[in-house]
Design a protein around this motif. Structure first.
Motif, PDB file in Angstrom:
ATOM      1  N   LYS A 172      30.398  34.144  39.674  1.00  0.00           N
ATOM      2  CA  LYS A 172      31.582  34.400  40.515  1.00  0.00           C
ATOM      3  C   LYS A 172      32.835  33.835  39.854  1.00  0.00           C
ATOM      4  O   LYS A 172      33.894  34.458  39.874  1.00  0.00           O
ATOM      5  CB  LYS A 172      31.382  33.789  41.902  1.00  0.00           C
ATOM      6  N   ASP A 175      33.843  36.133  37.100  1.00  0.00           N
ATOM      7  CA  ASP A 175      34.453  37.309  37.704  1.00  0.00           C
ATOM      8  C   ASP A 175      35.922  37.053  38.031  1.00  0.00           C
ATOM      9  O   ASP A 175      36.797  37.853  37.711  1.00  0.00           O
ATOM     10  CB  ASP A 175      33.722  37.544  39.038  1.00  0.00           C
ATOM     11  N   GLN A 176      36.138  35.897  38.646  1.00  0.00           N
ATOM     12  CA  GLN A 176      37.474  35.504  39.092  1.00  0.00           C
ATOM     13  C   GLN A 176      38.473  35.463  37.940  1.00  0.00           C
ATOM     14  O   GLN A 176      39.626  35.823  38.098  1.00  0.00           O
ATOM     15  CB  GLN A 176      37.339  34.109  39.696  1.00  0.00           C
ATOM     16  N   GLN A 178      38.001  37.097  35.117  1.00  0.00           N
ATOM     17  CA  GLN A 178      37.776  38.319  34.341  1.00  0.00           C
ATOM     18  C   GLN A 178      37.027  38.106  33.032  1.00  0.00           C
ATOM     19  O   GLN A 178      37.293  38.775  32.032  1.00  0.00           O
ATOM     20  CB  GLN A 178      39.100  39.056  34.129  1.00  0.00           C
ATOM     21  N   PRO A 181      30.232  39.435  32.695  1.00  0.00           N
ATOM     22  CA  PRO A 181      29.083  38.694  33.235  1.00  0.00           C
ATOM     23  C   PRO A 181      28.282  38.016  32.126  1.00  0.00           C
ATOM     24  O   PRO A 181      28.222  38.528  31.005  1.00  0.00           O
ATOM     25  CB  PRO A 181      28.230  39.771  33.906  1.00  0.00           C
TER      26      PRO A 181
END
Ligand code: A3P
Length: 324
Positions: A172, A175-176, A178, A181
């Motif tokens: 997460k 993701d935040q 960018q 993964p």
């Protein structure tokens, strides 16, 4: 103060050039991890760890919530606070309804001492006794914590569940900011080698395990799985250890069940303050609540990963009396 800050900055700069270094879990503040006193530490936190090691003075009445990340810190903070401070607020005005567990029990190294080598410790905790949290391994705790009569509560968790929790949590964060993964293979490899904030796992767990064996009145060793299985029993144990056992009257009035309920995953997750906003150390509050289950690893890990981790668990823990 300025001299102290300057000498700390110099010390950290020097350490960054000399300590073993590995790529961290994101490209942001978690970019690099440094092996300081045998545990992996972010550059950002080296300064606070060193200043609190030098300056933090524990009171005999202090309580410390010590954990590895993703082992139930949020839960244990809520439980410890609610048990210790239960007479300081009305039953229907529980502070957990307006503050996150991380605001009520602040991390020493990621919060209280972050960018502040001399925090105002007098006024930092509204409720008494002071309760602080840390991910620092036992061996590296400030001397005054080890030498005073303060209490330490520790929680650990099956390392396979911890790995899955950590991978999801860091996913997460990635993701935040960018970052693409991170594969589970890569996360597994890092975890296996102990490379994550406060890792390696086994050294962390064993440090507190031994401390609890040697001095059970000072360090209480809890397991996430036991709390999931029988929270009332574990809460009573916690209260007894902290010197504030539940009275017969309290038990009759359902105080134990009330604390268990307000601190439960299901309830805490739904409290508004836990649903939005960022913690002082930059993590969205809501990310501290994912599934809250035992055994979620079986949905992710391959048989060969399980085999390798089980072998490592045996190698590291055999003979210690500690099992998962
Ligand atoms: P999962 O990712 O397996 O769901 P920490 O607080 O140390 O960061 O640990 C986070 C883990 O504890 C997450 O596990 C999270 O869902 C779980 N958790 C958070 N609050 C909880 C609670 N009140 N009861 C049980 N588990 C909780």
């Amino acid at each position: 103060i300025q001299n102290e800050e300057k000498s700390l900055d110099d010390e950290v700069q020097q350490l960054e050039q000399t300590l073993p270094k590995e790529e961290g879990w994101t490209s942001g503040s978690e970019k690099s991890l440094y092996l300081y006193q045998g545990f992996w530490c972010l550059a950002r936190d080296l300064k606070s760890v060193i200043s609190l090691q030098k300056h933090f003075q524990a009171f005999d009445s202090d309580v410390f919530v010590a954990t590895s990340p993703k082992c139930g810190t949020t839960w244990l903070k809520a439980l410890t606070f609610s048990t210790l401070c239960r007479t300081q607020y009305a039953r229907d005005e529980h502070p957990l309804l307006n503050s996150t567990p991380h605001q009520l029990v602040r991390f020493l190294e990621f919060d209280v001492y972050l960018n502040n080598p001399f925090p105002d410790l007098e006024n930092i905790c509204v409720y008494k006794p002071r309760i602080f949290a840390t991910h620092i391994p036992y061996a590296s705790l400030p001397t005054s914590i080890k030498d005073s009569k303060c209490k330490i509560v520790y929680i650990c968790r099956n390392p396979m569940d911890m790995l899955i929790s950590l991978w999801n949590f860091m996913g997460k964060l990635r993701d935040q900011i960018q970052d693409p993964p991170m594969s589970l293979d890569e996360a597994f490899d890092k975890f296996y080698r102990g490379i994550y904030l406060s890792g390696p796992f086994y050294e962390h767990v064993l440090g507190y395990w031994k401390a609890s064996q040697e001095n059970p009145d000072k360090t209480l060793f809890l397991k996430y799985e036991d709390l999931k299985e029988d929270i009332s029993c574990q809460l009573k144990k916690l209260a007894m250890f902290l010197g504030v056992p539940f009275t017969e009257d309290e038990e009759k009035q359902g105080v134990v069940e009330e604390i268990a309920k307000i601190c439960s995953f299901r309830e805490l997750k739904e409290v508004q303050v836990n649903k939005k906003g960022l913690s002082r150390f930059g993590t969205p509050h809501k990310d501290f609540f994912r599934k809250g289950q035992v055994g979620d690893w079986s949905n992710y890990l391959t048989p060969s990963m399980v085999e390798r981790l089980e072998k490592l668990i045996h190698e590291k823990l055999d003979g210690s009396g500690l099992t998962f």
